[in-house]
Design an enzyme around this catalytic site. Structure first.
Site, short mmCIF file in Angstrom:
data_model
loop_
_atom_site.label_atom_id
_atom_site.label_comp_id
_atom_site.label_asym_id
_atom_site.label_seq_id
_atom_site.Cartn_x
_atom_site.Cartn_y
_atom_site.Cartn_z
N TRP A 199 0.81 -1.22 0.00
CA TRP A 199 0.00 0.00 0.00
C TRP A 199 0.84 1.27 0.00
O TRP A 199 0.29 2.36 -0.09
CB TRP A 199 -0.89 0.00 1.25
N ASN A 200 2.15 1.16 0.16
CA ASN A 200 2.93 2.40 0.34
C ASN A 200 3.16 3.17 -0.96
O ASN A 200 3.18 4.39 -0.97
CB ASN A 200 4.25 2.14 1.09
N LYS A 214 -2.70 -8.71 -7.11
CA LYS A 214 -3.46 -8.54 -5.86
C LYS A 214 -2.93 -7.28 -5.19
O LYS A 214 -1.85 -7.26 -4.60
CB LYS A 214 -3.23 -9.76 -4.95
N GLY A 237 6.53 -6.56 0.22
CA GLY A 237 5.84 -6.43 1.51
C GLY A 237 6.77 -6.80 2.64
O GLY A 237 7.99 -6.59 2.56
N GLU A 296 10.73 -8.48 -2.52
CA GLU A 296 11.25 -7.16 -2.14
C GLU A 296 10.67 -6.85 -0.77
O GLU A 296 9.47 -6.61 -0.65
CB GLU A 296 10.83 -6.14 -3.21
N LEU A 297 11.52 -6.91 0.27
CA LEU A 297 10.99 -7.02 1.63
C LEU A 297 11.37 -5.90 2.59
O LEU A 297 11.30 -6.07 3.80
CB LEU A 297 11.45 -8.36 2.23
N CYS A 350 10.33 1.25 1.58
CA CYS A 350 11.24 0.12 1.82
C CYS A 350 12.68 0.61 1.91
O CYS A 350 13.46 0.12 2.70
CB CYS A 350 11.08 -0.91 0.71
N GLU A 410 12.57 -2.94 11.07
CA GLU A 410 11.98 -1.91 10.23
C GLU A 410 10.81 -1.29 10.99
O GLU A 410 9.83 -1.98 11.30
CB GLU A 410 11.49 -2.53 8.91
O1 TXE Z 1 2.58 -6.09 5.09
P1 TXE Z 1 2.21 -7.43 4.33
P2 TXE Z 1 1.70 -5.13 6.05
C1 TXE Z 1 6.63 -3.98 5.95
C2 TXE Z 1 6.68 -2.80 6.91
C3 TXE Z 1 5.33 -2.84 7.55
C4 TXE Z 1 5.09 -4.34 7.64
C5 TXE Z 1 3.64 -4.78 7.78
O2 TXE Z 1 7.68 -3.02 7.87
O3 TXE Z 1 5.33 -2.23 8.81
O4 TXE Z 1 5.62 -4.84 6.44
O5 TXE Z 1 2.84 -4.25 6.72
C6 TXE Z 1 -0.47 -9.19 1.16
N1 TXE Z 1 -0.47 -14.33 1.51
N2 TXE Z 1 6.27 -3.55 4.59
O6 TXE Z 1 1.01 -5.93 7.09
O7 TXE Z 1 1.36 -8.31 5.18
C7 TXE Z 1 -1.21 -7.95 1.61
O8 TXE Z 1 -2.60 -8.07 1.35
C8 TXE Z 1 -0.35 -13.53 0.43
C9 TXE Z 1 7.39 -3.28 3.72
O9 TXE Z 1 0.85 -4.27 5.22
O10 TXE Z 1 3.49 -8.01 3.87
C10 TXE Z 1 -0.52 -6.88 0.78
O11 TXE Z 1 -1.05 -6.90 -0.53
N3 TXE Z 1 -0.38 -12.19 0.50
C11 TXE Z 1 6.98 -3.02 2.36
C12 TXE Z 1 0.94 -7.37 0.77
O12 TXE Z 1 0.88 -8.76 1.05
C13 TXE Z 1 -0.51 -11.61 1.71
C14 TXE Z 1 5.65 -2.56 2.02
C15 TXE Z 1 1.86 -6.70 1.80
O13 TXE Z 1 1.34 -6.94 3.08
C16 TXE Z 1 -0.63 -12.39 2.89
C17 TXE Z 1 4.64 -2.91 2.99
C18 TXE Z 1 -0.61 -13.81 2.76
N4 TXE Z 1 -0.70 -14.63 3.82
C19 TXE Z 1 4.98 -3.35 4.23
N5 TXE Z 1 -0.72 -11.55 3.94
C20 TXE Z 1 8.03 -2.70 1.34
N6 TXE Z 1 8.91 -3.66 1.07
O14 TXE Z 1 8.02 -1.63 0.76
C21 TXE Z 1 -0.66 -10.29 3.45
N7 TXE Z 1 -0.55 -10.32 2.10
#
Ligand code: TXE
Length: 486
Positions: free
Chosen positions: A156-157, A180, A233, A255-256, A289, A388
């Site tokens: 979402w960022n 997605k 994510g 990309e984490l 990120c 993070e």
């Molecule tokens: O991330 P999620 P969240 C990091 C950042 C943040 C933390 C939590 O530290 O505070 O993650 O954020 C999908 N199977 N980043 O909870 O869960 C979800 O719907 C498949 C870093 O938002 O990783 C969304 O589309 N998909 C980062 C995507 O994964 C799943 C950007 C990211 O969500 C899933 C965002 C599952 N079981 C957060 N669960 C960056 N690298 O820029 C969730 N999703």
């Protein structure tokens, strides 16, 4: 409900049709905490139909996308870039309302999204295999072929930018996509998908399945019909999706995120360094990120730099995205509570807030604001130096020499970016080689987001590279053809 500049279709896009779902998700404005739209909540069934549609579009009667010539695909991407540019004001206003980011940032994100389609549109007919000198009587070549159906799970960022990064590269190389978007922000993605359909993209080439991670996201990662998975994510969710994809031997790009350091030496242009350091953590309220969330300062300039930095932090203001201040809100109440709990724990451990920004007058009471903060006296190895935080929080450490700076820079499990500020050419090169990360920026931070520059992580920051030509290659697999002609 807060009014939107345009309302994109909020259903799922499957096989060229907008399909309503049984359940919905309330999309919220992070700046105000009010509902702004209801978006589709896809389940495994919708994901299954979307993967089938993408498969048929890849190699079936509907679109035969992989058989479009590279030039024709490239032309489509270039036309689509122009469409995005023409819709810039609507897309930026949607991105600003949906993510809460300052309007200037939202506008830059939409320009970057268009630029991805321009760059990869231009690249579509310039990517090719090679011939390999081999034994007498053989002609050997490599072919670059699309994977097929690419699953893309994005956060979402930076929804519009990451849409551009993933979708443009996948389509340019002849793949079809099931994407997605994140439940917390996906309105710009839905608008982009609508524009892509209107621009004549064959049905099923791009499918969008909004929904929750544990429902639509998990179903997509585990689907046996996908040929490639790209995920951006958290490391925890990255592990889940990689495990799910491994069951079907699907290649994965992850990309984490990171805990990226900015190393400032006393011989640097300190004004430029401070500017880069502040921008590197405040951009998108630290929800980036590649945020530079650790500042490593050479002891001999620490006092002077910290004094100046404290003044810069104190001058920062938080406000609703539309007010275009230095910093917007965090994305939701959960992320705000998560950050505040970590800050509280840090203060209990003796960490000190050296300076912080303020809420601007008139900032909406329901917004998920956390003011920018500069943290000092951080015990070595503390969680705020390793985890993070994903907020506008910069932790400072002091080093005595280059060796210590390098040790501190590498002292996290992450490895995404690093900034090095020094005029010493030898040191620039030594650190560029020694720092364990996917990107090192010398006397700048982020190079303005350069779409041409390969991007990706090391260790807990993930693996695989996106952006640049490397990103285009990553959406193809190599086939070797050896012809024995005698
Ligand atoms: O991330 P999620 P969240 C990091 C950042 C943040 C933390 C939590 O530290 O505070 O993650 O954020 C999908 N199977 N980043 O909870 O869960 C979800 O719907 C498949 C870093 O938002 O990783 C969304 O589309 N998909 C980062 C995507 O994964 C799943 C950007 C990211 O969500 C899933 C965002 C599952 N079981 C957060 N669960 C960056 N690298 O820029 C969730 N999703």
């Amino acid at each position: 409900m807060t009014a939107l500049p345009v309302t994109p279709p909020c259903d799922a896009l499957i096989g060229g049709e907008w399909v309503p779902t049984q359940a919905w998700i309330e999309a919220e404005s992070p700046s105000r905490g009010e509902a702004i739209a209801r978006i589709a909540r896809c389940q495994a069934e919708e994901v299954m139909v979307a993967v089938d549609a993408a498969r048929r579009a890849f190699a079936g009667s509907v679109g035969d996308w992989a058989r479009w010539t590279a030039r024709r695909r490239g032309d489509w991407l270039l036309e689509f870039a122009a469409t995005i540019e023409a819709d810039h004001a609507n897309l930026a206003a949607l991105e600003c309302a949906d993510t809460g980011k300052p309007m200037r940032q939202a506008e830059a994100d939409i320009r970057a999204c268009a630029r991805y389609f321009r760059f990869y549109g231009g690249g579509a007919d310039k990517l090719h295999g090679e011939t390999i000198p081999f034994d007498e009587g053989f002609a050997v070549m490599t072919l670059r072929e699309p994977y097929g159906v690419c699953a893309q799970i994005i956060p979402w960022n930076y929804p519009a930018q990451i849409f551009g990064r993933c979708v443009a590269a996948a389509l340019a190389t002849g793949n079809t996509v099931v994407l997605k978007p994140a439940e917390d922000a996906c309105l710009s993605v839905l608008r982009l998908a609508q524009l892509a359909q209107e621009n004549g993209l064959p049905p099923g080439v791009l499918n969008v399945v909004p929904g929750l991670g544990r429902e639509a996201g998990a179903a997509l990662a585990a689907h046996p019909g996908i040929d490639h998975l790209s995920f951006t994510g958290s490391p925890e969710t990255g592990t889940h999706v990689a495990q799910a994809a491994a069951v079907h031997h699907v290649p994965v790009t992850l990309e984490l995120g990171g805990k990226s350091p900015q190393l400032v030496f006393a011989d640097a242009d300190l004004d430029a360094a401070l500017e880069g350091v502040v921008r590197g953590i405040v951009q998108n309220a630290g929800q980036t990120c590649s945020a530079g969330s650790r500042l490593l300062l050479e002891a001999s300039c620490a006092e002077a730099v910290l004094g100046e930095l404290a003044e810069r932090f104190a001058a920062l203001r938080c406000a609703a995205g539309e007010a275009d201040a230095d910093c917007g809100p965090l994305i939701n109440a959960r992320q705000k509570a998560r950050l505040e709990a970590r800050l509280e724990a840090a203060l209990a451990d003796g960490v000190r807030v050296l300076a912080c920004g303020r809420l601007a007058e008139g900032a909406p009471a329901g917004g998920h604001f956390v003011v920018p903060q500069l943290l000092g006296d951080v015990p070595s190895g503390h969680a705020v130096l390793r985890e993070e935080l994903f907020g506008p929080v910069l932790a400072v450490q002091v080093f005595r020499d280059e060796a210590e700076a390098l040790r501190l820079a590498n002292a996290t499990p992450f490895g995404l970016c690093a900034g090095v500020w020094t005029r010493d050419g030898g040191r620039q090169l030594r650190l560029a080689k020694g720092i364990r990360s996917g990107q090192v920026f010398i006397n700048n931070y982020g190079a303005g987001g350069g779409i041409e520059l390969p991007f990706g992580g090391v260790g807990r920051s993930g693996h695989g590279r996106e952006k640049g030509f490397e990103g285009l290659r990553s959406y193809t697999r190599l086939k070797t053809v050896a012809i024995r002609h005698g």
